[in-house]
Design a protein around this motif. Structure first.
Motif, PDB file in Angstrom:
ATOM      1  N   GLN A 118      52.456 -56.809  87.941  1.00 27.28           N
ATOM      2  CA  GLN A 118      51.879 -55.714  88.710  1.00 27.28           C
ATOM      3  C   GLN A 118      50.729 -55.044  87.973  1.00 27.28           C
ATOM      4  O   GLN A 118      49.744 -54.643  88.599  1.00 27.28           O
ATOM      5  N   ILE A 119      50.836 -54.927  86.657  1.00 27.40           N
ATOM      6  CA  ILE A 119      49.733 -54.357  85.876  1.00 27.40           C
ATOM      7  C   ILE A 119      48.530 -55.295  85.932  1.00 27.40           C
ATOM      8  O   ILE A 119      47.382 -54.852  86.046  1.00 27.40           O
ATOM      9  N   SER A 120      48.794 -56.586  85.875  1.00 26.51           N
ATOM     10  CA  SER A 120      47.712 -57.578  85.880  1.00 26.51           C
ATOM     11  C   SER A 120      46.935 -57.604  87.187  1.00 26.51           C
ATOM     12  O   SER A 120      45.759 -57.975  87.193  1.00 26.51           O
ATOM     13  N   ILE A 121      47.565 -57.228  88.301  1.00 27.89           N
ATOM     14  CA  ILE A 121      46.855 -57.266  89.582  1.00 27.89           C
ATOM     15  C   ILE A 121      46.189 -55.927  89.936  1.00 27.89           C
ATOM     16  O   ILE A 121      45.532 -55.828  90.970  1.00 27.89           O
ATOM     17  N   LEU A 122      46.309 -54.939  89.081  1.00 36.13           N
ATOM     18  CA  LEU A 122      45.637 -53.660  89.350  1.00 36.13           C
ATOM     19  C   LEU A 122      44.121 -53.799  89.471  1.00 36.13           C
ATOM     20  O   LEU A 122      43.523 -53.122  90.314  1.00 36.13           O
ATOM     21  N   PRO A 123      43.463 -54.671  88.681  1.00 39.52           N
ATOM     22  CA  PRO A 123      42.015 -54.831  88.881  1.00 39.52           C
ATOM     23  C   PRO A 123      41.657 -55.325  90.291  1.00 39.52           C
ATOM     24  O   PRO A 123      40.604 -54.962  90.824  1.00 39.52           O
ATOM     25  N   GLN A 124      42.545 -56.094  90.908  1.00 38.05           N
ATOM     26  CA  GLN A 124      42.302 -56.530  92.287  1.00 38.05           C
ATOM     27  C   GLN A 124      42.318 -55.331  93.232  1.00 38.05           C
ATOM     28  O   GLN A 124      41.501 -55.244  94.143  1.00 38.05           O
ATOM     29  N   ARG A 125      43.258 -54.413  92.997  1.00 41.06           N
ATOM     30  CA  ARG A 125      43.302 -53.200  93.821  1.00 41.06           C
ATOM     31  C   ARG A 125      42.050 -52.353  93.590  1.00 41.06           C
ATOM     32  O   ARG A 125      41.523 -51.746  94.516  1.00 41.06           O
ATOM     33  N   ALA A 126      41.578 -52.319  92.340  1.00 42.02           N
ATOM     34  CA  ALA A 126      40.344 -51.583  92.043  1.00 42.02           C
ATOM     35  C   ALA A 126      39.172 -52.207  92.792  1.00 42.02           C
ATOM     36  O   ALA A 126      38.332 -51.482  93.348  1.00 42.02           O
ATOM     37  N   ASN A 127      39.105 -53.534  92.837  1.00 37.64           N
ATOM     38  CA  ASN A 127      38.036 -54.218  93.575  1.00 37.64           C
ATOM     39  C   ASN A 127      38.125 -53.935  95.066  1.00 37.64           C
ATOM     40  O   ASN A 127      37.095 -53.730  95.724  1.00 37.64           O
ATOM     41  N   LEU A 128      39.339 -53.908  95.606  1.00 37.28           N
ATOM     42  CA  LEU A 128      39.515 -53.585  97.024  1.00 37.28           C
ATOM     43  C   LEU A 128      39.047 -52.157  97.307  1.00 37.28           C
ATOM     44  O   LEU A 128      38.394 -51.891  98.317  1.00 37.28           O
ATOM     45  N   CYS A 129      39.386 -51.248  96.407  1.00 43.95           N
ATOM     46  CA  CYS A 129      38.972 -49.853  96.556  1.00 43.95           C
ATOM     47  C   CYS A 129      37.447 -49.756  96.512  1.00 43.95           C
ATOM     48  O   CYS A 129      36.838 -49.060  97.324  1.00 43.95           O
TER      49      CYS A 129
END
Length: 168
Positions: A118-129
């Protein structure tokens, strides 16, 4: 059927009253004992409840406040929930701040695999944001569609639905 409807209405009212009472009691504790070590956990609990109620605009500041006023080390789960909520609230700075605090944990070999994922996929959420924030109403159809998809992936159907209706 009528009795079942009455029971459902009673339970709904009881749930709403309980939420209001909890908010009032939490506000009093926060006001009277702002430096108490339980205050961050109360704010976090209220934020989690707001997330469960799908009220991200209410959840994000509560979760952020829980971390901001905590005088103790913050649990990784609390930081993760806060980062996700901030990104869902389209606050890339606050989400990034929580995510930055989590990055050093990736070096820990004893870190739970699910938490690591879950920590590793946080950059994906940042990109979506970033995608959702950078595309505006004047952009072309494909970009608007990309924004709608980003909002859905950020758990913001309340913002994506009007966009998709407008595109339709």
């Amino acid at each position: 059927l009528e009795k079942n409807l009455e029971r459902i209405e009673f339970l709904t009212q009881a749930y709403e009253t309980t939420q209001e009472a909890q908010l009032i009691l939490s506000s009093r504790i926060f006001h009277d004992r702002i430096h108490s070590p339980v205050v961050p956990w109360i704010l976090y609990s209220l934020g989690e409840q707001a997330l469960k109620a799908e009220d991200i605009t209410r959840a994000a500041p509560l979760l952020s406040g829980a971390i901001a006023i905590s005088s103790l080390p913050v649990a990784p789960e609390m930081l993760l929930t806060t980062a996700k909520a901030q990104y869902s609230n389209l606050d890339i700075e606050a989400g990034g701040a929580a995510a930055t605090q989590l990055k050093p944990l990736l070096a820990n070999p004893d870190l739970n695999d699910e938490l690591r994922r879950q920590i590793s996929i946080l950059p994906q959420r940042a990109n979506l944001c970033e995608t959702a924030l950078s595309i505006n109403d004047q952009d072309n159809f494909d970009l608007q569609l990309e924004k709608g998809n980003a909002l859905i992936l950020l758990d913001r159907p309340d913002l994506a639905e009007p966009l998709f209706h407008r595109l339709n």
